[in-house]
Every structure is written in structure tokens, then in C-alpha cells.
Design an enzyme around this catalytic site. Structure first.
Site, short mmCIF file in Angstrom:
data_model
loop_
_atom_site.label_atom_id
_atom_site.label_comp_id
_atom_site.label_asym_id
_atom_site.label_seq_id
_atom_site.Cartn_x
_atom_site.Cartn_y
_atom_site.Cartn_z
N THR A 58 -1.29 -3.34 -1.15
CA THR A 58 -0.95 -4.35 -2.16
C THR A 58 0.34 -5.07 -1.76
O THR A 58 0.46 -6.29 -1.84
CB THR A 58 -0.75 -3.65 -3.51
OG1 THR A 58 -1.82 -2.75 -3.73
CG2 THR A 58 -0.69 -4.65 -4.65
N HIS B 53 -1.97 2.28 -8.56
CA HIS B 53 -2.91 3.34 -8.92
C HIS B 53 -2.63 3.73 -10.36
O HIS B 53 -1.50 4.08 -10.70
CB HIS B 53 -2.75 4.55 -7.98
CG HIS B 53 -3.11 4.23 -6.56
ND1 HIS B 53 -2.33 4.60 -5.49
CD2 HIS B 53 -4.18 3.56 -6.05
CE1 HIS B 53 -2.91 4.17 -4.37
NE2 HIS B 53 -4.04 3.54 -4.68
N TYR C 129 -6.82 11.97 -1.69
CA TYR C 129 -7.31 11.83 -0.32
C TYR C 129 -8.49 12.74 0.01
O TYR C 129 -9.02 12.68 1.12
CB TYR C 129 -6.18 12.06 0.67
CG TYR C 129 -5.13 10.96 0.68
CD1 TYR C 129 -3.95 11.11 1.37
CD2 TYR C 129 -5.34 9.77 -0.01
CE1 TYR C 129 -2.99 10.11 1.38
CE2 TYR C 129 -4.39 8.76 -0.02
CZ TYR C 129 -3.22 8.93 0.69
OH TYR C 129 -2.27 7.94 0.70
N GLU D 106 -0.69 7.11 -11.43
CA GLU D 106 0.59 7.48 -10.82
C GLU D 106 1.66 6.95 -11.75
O GLU D 106 2.03 5.78 -11.73
CB GLU D 106 0.67 6.93 -9.39
CG GLU D 106 -0.40 7.60 -8.50
CD GLU D 106 -0.47 7.06 -7.08
OE1 GLU D 106 0.48 6.36 -6.65
OE2 GLU D 106 -1.47 7.37 -6.38
N SER E 25 -4.61 -1.89 4.38
CA SER E 25 -4.17 -3.17 3.79
C SER E 25 -3.65 -2.96 2.38
O SER E 25 -4.41 -2.98 1.42
CB SER E 25 -5.35 -4.15 3.78
OG SER E 25 -5.92 -4.22 5.06
N GLU F 61 7.27 6.35 -2.39
CA GLU F 61 6.33 7.42 -2.73
C GLU F 61 7.16 8.63 -3.14
O GLU F 61 7.99 9.11 -2.35
CB GLU F 61 5.50 7.74 -1.49
CG GLU F 61 4.38 8.71 -1.70
CD GLU F 61 3.07 8.04 -2.14
OE1 GLU F 61 2.67 7.06 -1.49
OE2 GLU F 61 2.47 8.52 -3.10
N ASN G 13 -5.12 -0.42 -3.27
CA ASN G 13 -4.18 -0.32 -2.16
C ASN G 13 -4.86 -0.26 -0.79
O ASN G 13 -4.23 0.06 0.19
CB ASN G 13 -3.27 0.90 -2.36
CG ASN G 13 -1.87 0.68 -1.80
OD1 ASN G 13 -1.38 -0.44 -1.78
ND2 ASN G 13 -1.23 1.74 -1.37
N ARG G 14 -6.15 -0.55 -0.79
CA ARG G 14 -6.89 -0.70 0.47
C ARG G 14 -7.60 -2.06 0.50
O ARG G 14 -8.33 -2.36 1.43
CB ARG G 14 -7.95 0.40 0.63
CG ARG G 14 -7.43 1.83 0.57
CD ARG G 14 -6.59 2.19 1.77
NE ARG G 14 -6.15 3.58 1.76
CZ ARG G 14 -5.06 4.03 1.11
NH1 ARG G 14 -4.33 3.20 0.38
NH2 ARG G 14 -4.73 5.31 1.19
N ARG H 103 -7.24 6.20 -10.90
CA ARG H 103 -6.65 5.64 -9.68
C ARG H 103 -7.12 4.18 -9.52
O ARG H 103 -6.32 3.32 -9.17
CB ARG H 103 -7.05 6.47 -8.47
CG ARG H 103 -6.48 5.98 -7.13
CD ARG H 103 -6.87 6.90 -5.99
NE ARG H 103 -6.44 6.44 -4.70
CZ ARG H 103 -5.23 6.67 -4.17
NH1 ARG H 103 -4.33 7.35 -4.83
NH2 ARG H 103 -4.94 6.21 -2.95
#
Lengths: 311, 320
Positions: free
Chosen positions: A165, A20, A286, A23, A163, A176, A69-70, A62
Site C-alpha cells: 500500500t 489490515h 502467513y 491489526e 506491492s 511493524e 498490502n499485495r 485482515r
């Protein structure tokens, strides 16, 4: 099984930053190690730093078209066509370099570095309760950083699992660390992430070098449900995370406890019938994924003893 | 000091979403719009003396939850940009600034609203701040003092932007009087209940003060500590790539408004070196580690603090 499992050495390890692009801890660490990788060098393994979504990093966003990351679904990875969303193309490239996912050629371990606006502290994210290499690694890390807490989040929920990365590798681990606003680099958060990764690489080096890790237990928080904000008919949120819940990641939420506060001040209570442990409370990214927080239950997992297979 | 008299404040604008990802103001303005005629304008019987315009400044950026689409809207209110002829190629925010100028201004004219209150959030640990170009006939300090007496949930500071107000580029400069209300710390794209509450109280108390002023109350004079922005500092950067090589030192992080003295730590490099403040004059840091300022080359601002006396004020008698 409570014996000692014999596992292959983990020789090929990657550290991903910038999955992302906003981040910043992982982006700064990977940037640093791409210039000078001395800090992440370990005997008996190759550690490759890698910037997963360089365009998003450039834009400090992001993602560009879709959340990387999806994006690592079987459909995306096998899709042939033109005009693919940037992140789908990128997922295919990453799968080629570090995968293919599910094959013997895939990288052994991928660490994916993330930040969150939630007050989660240091968190390690697992996708399986049966990966004993990973379970031993998180156990090692938790002990190494004690008395600082490192929580372990397990997301193997059939509906809520996604799903990632890092799932290209045989042993995926998410790191995280929060709270940190998107687009901000905080020194304490940066150093925490650096420290966790240092211990993680030490673990792999010890394991590859022949150290046996005895059977142990690992306390994890297993994802059970996600909770969205109350919303109005336009889809806008109509309440905020309640001040009593804000910043209380990993603390028990009991039936009747305050959960949301409407903009006019009214409280919305948690009406479930058992105590849960919320996390990812008020994560900026989110809101668009319809998630105010995720509910977890505490579980103790058993990790088999492991020892490297002598080659 | 002698009592200053002024015309009543009959048209006031509350603006949110000037930056689309600073969410307290977005939700506050939406709440005010929902309550139109409701609790935000309760009068308890008396005729309403102030008309409150509730404005979502940058709707496209709000929709996308971004600071801006093409250009920072809060830099588009210079006289030059407001008078640029707008065509198909003109950046979205420049066009939008001209629309806002028509709605709330025109800037510098007698038709402009009496007061613009522009709502912002910051990732910096600044509490609740008023940010203004000018004292605007003392209205700013009076409203500030009124809030300070009532709000105990977070510290409050009054910030004065240095430089002549003729070069003002921000939205609040469109009104005859104006200030930004900046509340933090809050990540962009997040709405925190505690931060929202503080801003809601701030706006409610501001409107409360305005109604009392219009009704003829004399407000005694006083003194306020004013932070005047003096200079900005960037992060240390790699000369080739321009990427940052250090971040705000842990001893400075979250310590906005704590005096920074020569020799105090400023930055900690990724390789562990501390860079210290080398200025000669102790100054007050603010906007320490604001996300939106990385692209503007600003790690923090430094300000001087002075005490400013303000006179008693009262609405002009017999005014409409």
C-alpha cells in the site's frame, strides 16, 4: 557516494492504519488522529492520517476479498472493469489520492502501521537499499529509541518483494510492531508504535527545517528466502515452529538448529549451510501464504549524507 | 467425605475447532484422528474401556480459519436453539449445533456421551483452565487434580461459570458431563508448540484418568480452588461511534488471576488517563483482553475464588 545529497523537502506525509483490518494499533492511532491530529502536527509538513481498508476494519478482518498490502501491482492499478475485488478498487482509489505511484505528484512519505503475531519488537521495513532519505530516517529513529531495539528489515528480493500500500509514495516505510494477537490492542505495543512514529515525524521536520544528516551506516536484515511449514498431502501443516525457534526473531539460526516440531514430537532441523536470521516467525496471516518464517542475512548499508534543497 | 460411586465413563468426546481459529484443538483432534487405533488409545494389553469420539466441531470455520461463519457455535447449545426447526434460512452454526447434539447427545438424555471435553485457546494469559457449568458428579475436579499433579509447564485453574446449568449454551453441556479445556496465551490463527504440548498432555492425562477410573481405582478426595465468574467489564467506548477509547492497562495486561483490588488500574486511555477499578470487592480478573470478546463488549471477566472440597470417587462395582 559519500558526500551530502541534496533532496527536496518532504511536505506531504501520510500515516496509514488499517491496511489490515485486524491489526489494531494502527487502527486505534489513526482513529485517534482523525478526531484530533494535534499530536502529529509538525512545522513544514502536512501529516495526513488515513484508514486504508475501512471495510476490513469494520469486519475486523485482515481483508475482504484480497490482501490490500499485495494489491498495488501495475496490473491492478491500471485495470479497468466492473466487479473488481474490493481491495483492487480500493488500491486504485488510494493510488489516485496519494499517487499516482512513480509520478512527481505522489506523496513524499507514507508510513504504514502494522502489527504481527511474531516477536519482532519494533521493526521498520524498507523496500530499497538506495533510498537515502529512508536510510537516514531509520538511523535517526534507531538512535532516538535506544536502548530499546528497533530492527530494520529490507525486502528488495526480486521474487519475495511485494506491492505494498505504502509503495504509492516516493519514500515508503512500514512500521511493524509485535507480538500482538490479531484483534487485540495491547497498551505496550500501541505506545511503542506511537513513539516510533513521533520520532519519524520529528526527523522529517528537522530535515525540512534544514538540518544536515551526515553519512552513516545502517545495519539491516535483508530478506533472502521464505520457509514454509512441512505440510501433508491435504495441504495442512504437519509441524509447528519448534519451541527453540518460537519467539526468537532476529536471533541466529545455525545449521543443525531445531526449526520445526512435528505433532508427534520429532524435530526437523535447519539444514542450510550458513547462519541466517529468521523473522516473521509464526505470523498468523502467513499460514495461508505458505510462510512459517522468513530468512534474512545481516548487512550494513551506507547512507549518504542528506540535506534539504533550499527552495 | 464419603466415597461417591458412579457408572464408568464409556463414551467420551474430544472436540476441537468449535472456534475455527483456535488452532491447538484443531490440530490435536486431527492428530487423534490420524492415530486412530494408535498411540492415543494405547492400552498395553487391556481391553479398551472407553470409546473416544474425535470431533471437529465447526469444519467450515476451521477451513476458513475464522471463529465462526454466521454465529458463535459455542452459544448455540441452549435447549431453545437445539429444538428450533431448521430450514434453509437457518444459520449454519445452529444447524451444526443440532447435528452435534444428535451425534453427542441428545442433551439431557440417557444416550448422551458421558463426557465432552471441548478444546479452546485464548489470547489471554490464562495458562490451562477447565471451564464448567457444574461439578458433574465430581469428575471435573478429579481430572483437574490429576492434570495439576503432572503438568508443570503452565499454571492450571478451575473455572466455574455462574448461572444455572439449565441455561447452558456451550458445546460441553451436551454431554452428561463436560468441561472446556482452555489454553493460552495464543493468538488466534497461530499454533504454538508449547501451547499445543500442554493441551496434548491435558487430553492424554484426562484419558489416562478415565481408563484408571473405569478399571476400578479409588481416587482420594481433595480440595480445589474454584473461580466463579461474577461480572464482566467492557472497554471504555466513545458514546457516538462505540469504538474503544482505552485499552487494558499495562499493569493488568497478562495478569489474569492476580487479585484486582479497589483502586487498581484497569484501563489506560489513548490520551493517557488511567481508569481504576471502582468495585468494592476484590475480584480475580480473567479473559483479560481476549480478542473474540471485543465484539461481545467484554474487556475482562471478574471472578470470586472459593475452595471446594470434593469426595473420593470410584466406579460402581459390577457395572458394565
Amino acid at each position: 557516494m559519500n558526500g551530502v545529497a541534496s533532496l527536496s523537502a518532504a511536505h506531504r506525509v501520510a500515516v496509514f492504519g488499517g491496511t489490515h483490518g485486524n491489526e489494531l494499533s494502527g487502527i486505534a492511532l489513526v482513529g485517534l488522529w482523525l478526531r484530533d491530529g494535534a499530536e502529529i502536527r509538525r512545522r513544514g509538513l502536512e501529516v495526513r492520517p488515513f484508514m486504508a481498508n475501512p471495510r476490513a476494519v469494520q469486519e475486523r478482518a485482515r481483508y475482504i476479498d484480497t490482501d490490500l498490502n499485495r494489491a498495488f501491482t501495475p496490473e491492478n492499478l491500471s485495470f479497468q472493469g466492473e466487479d473488481l475485488p474490493y481491495e483492487v478498487k480500493r488500491a486504485q482509489e488510494i493510488n489516485q489520492i496519494f499517487g499516482p505511484m512513480g509520478s512527481p505528484d505522489a506523496y513524499d512519505v507514507i508510513f504504514d502501521l502494522h502489527n504481527t503475531t511474531s516477536n519482532m519488537g519494533c521493526t521498520l521495513i524498507l523496500e530499497s537499499s538506495n533510498d537515502h532519505f529512508n536510510l537516514q530516517m531509520v538511523h535517526y529513529i534507531k538512535h532516538a529509541v535506544a536502548p530499546v531495539t528497533c530492527s530494520v528489515l529490507l525486502n528488495d528480493h526480486p521474487r519475495l518483494h511485494y506491492s505494498t500500500t505504502r509503495s504509492v509514495a516516493k519514500h515508503p516505510i512500514g512500521l511493524e510492531v509485535g507480538p500482538q494477537p490479531q484483534g487485540v490492542l495491547r497498551s505496550n505495543i500501541f505506545e511503542s508504535m506511537r513513539l516510533i512514529l513521533k520520532h519519524a515525524l520529528d526527523f522529517i521536520e528537522h530535515f525540512n527545517g534544514g538540518v544536515e544528516f551526515l553519512p552513516c551506516t545502517v545495519e539491516v536484515y535483508r530478506v533472502v528466502e521464505r520457509v514454509d511449514y512441512p505440510r501433508d498431502s491435504n495441504g495442512n501443516i504437519s509441524a509447528m515452529v519448534h519451541p527453540d525457534l518460537q519467539d526468537c526473531d532476529w536471533e541466529p539460526l545455525n545449521p543443525g538448529d531445531p526449526m520445526f516440531q512435528m505433532f508427534d514430537g520429532r524435530t526437523v532441523q535447519y539444514k542450510g549451510d550458513c547462519t541466517v536470521y529468521p523473522t516473521f516467525i509464526n505470523e498468523a496471516a502467513y499460514y495461508e501464504k505458505q510462510q512459517a518464517f522468513v530468512m534474512t542475512k545481516k548487512e550494513t548499508l551506507n547512507a549518504n549524507g542528506i540535506k534539504v534543497t533550499k527552495s | 467425605m464419603e466415597t461417591v460411586t458412579m457408572l464408568p465413563l464409556t463414551r467420551v468426546a474430544v472436540c476441537g475447532g468449535t472456534h475455527g481459529n483456535e488452532l491447538s484443538g484443531v490440530y490435536l483432534v486431527r492428530e487423534l484422528q490420524k492415530n486412530d487405533g494408535g498411540k492415543a488409545e494405547e492400552q498395553g494389553g487391556a481391553a479398551e474401556t472407553v470409546s473416544v469420539l474425535k470431533v471437529l466441531s465447526n469444519p467450515r470455520a476451521v477451513q476458513q480459519c475464522r471463529r465462526y461463519m454466521e454465529k458463535d457455535l459455542n452459544r448455540c447449545f441452549t435447549n431453545a436453539l437445539l429444538s428450533t426447526p431448521a430450514g434453509k434460512e437457518t444459520l449454519y452454526e445452529i444447524v451444526r449445533a443440532q447435528e452435534l447434539n444428535a451425534l453427542l447427545g441428545p442433551k439431557g438424555s440417557p444416550e448422551a456421551v458421558d463426557l465432552v471435553c471441548d478444546l479452546h485457546n485464548t489470547t489471554s494469559n490464562m495458562g490451562l483452565c477447565f471451564i464448567s457449568y457444574s461439578q458433574c458428579n465430581w469428575i471435573g475436579p478429579h481430572i483437574f487434580r490429576h492434570l495439576q499433579r503432572e503438568i508443570s509447564s503452565m499454571p492450571m485453574r478451575y473455572i466455574h461459570l455462574g448461572g444455572p446449568s439449565s441455561e447452558a449454551y456451550s458445546l460441553e453441556s451436551v454431554g452428561k458431563c463436560g468441561f472446556g479445556m482452555e489454553v493460552g496465551p495464543q493468538p488466534h490463527g497461530v499454533v504454538r508448540a508449547d501451547i499445543f504440548s500442554a493441551m496434548w498432555d491435558g487430553v492424554r492425562l484426562m484419558l489416562d484418568w478415565i481408563r484408571r477410573f473405569n478399571a476400578g481405582t479409588t481416587f482420594e478426595g481433595g480440595e480445589v480452588e474454584v473461580y466463579t465468574m461474577v461480572k464482566k467489564m467492557d472497554f471504555p467506548r466513545d458514546p457516538e461511534t462505540e469504538s474503544i477509547t482505552a485499552t487494558i492497562h499495562p499493569e493488568l495486561q497478562d495478569r489474569d488471576f492476580r487479585l484486582l483490588c479497589p483502586g487498581d488500574p484497569l484501563f489506560l486511555s489513548f490520551t493517557g488517563e488511567t481508569q481504576r477499578y471502582e468495585g468494592e470487592e476484590p475480584l480475580y480478573p480473567l479473559f483479560v483482553n481476549e480478542a473474540a470478546y471485543y465484539e461481545k463488549g467484554i474487556a475482562l471477566w471478574l471472578a470470586r475464588m472459593t475452595k471446594m472440597a470434593f469426595p473420593p470417587i470410584r466406579v460402581k462395582a459390577g457395572a458394565e
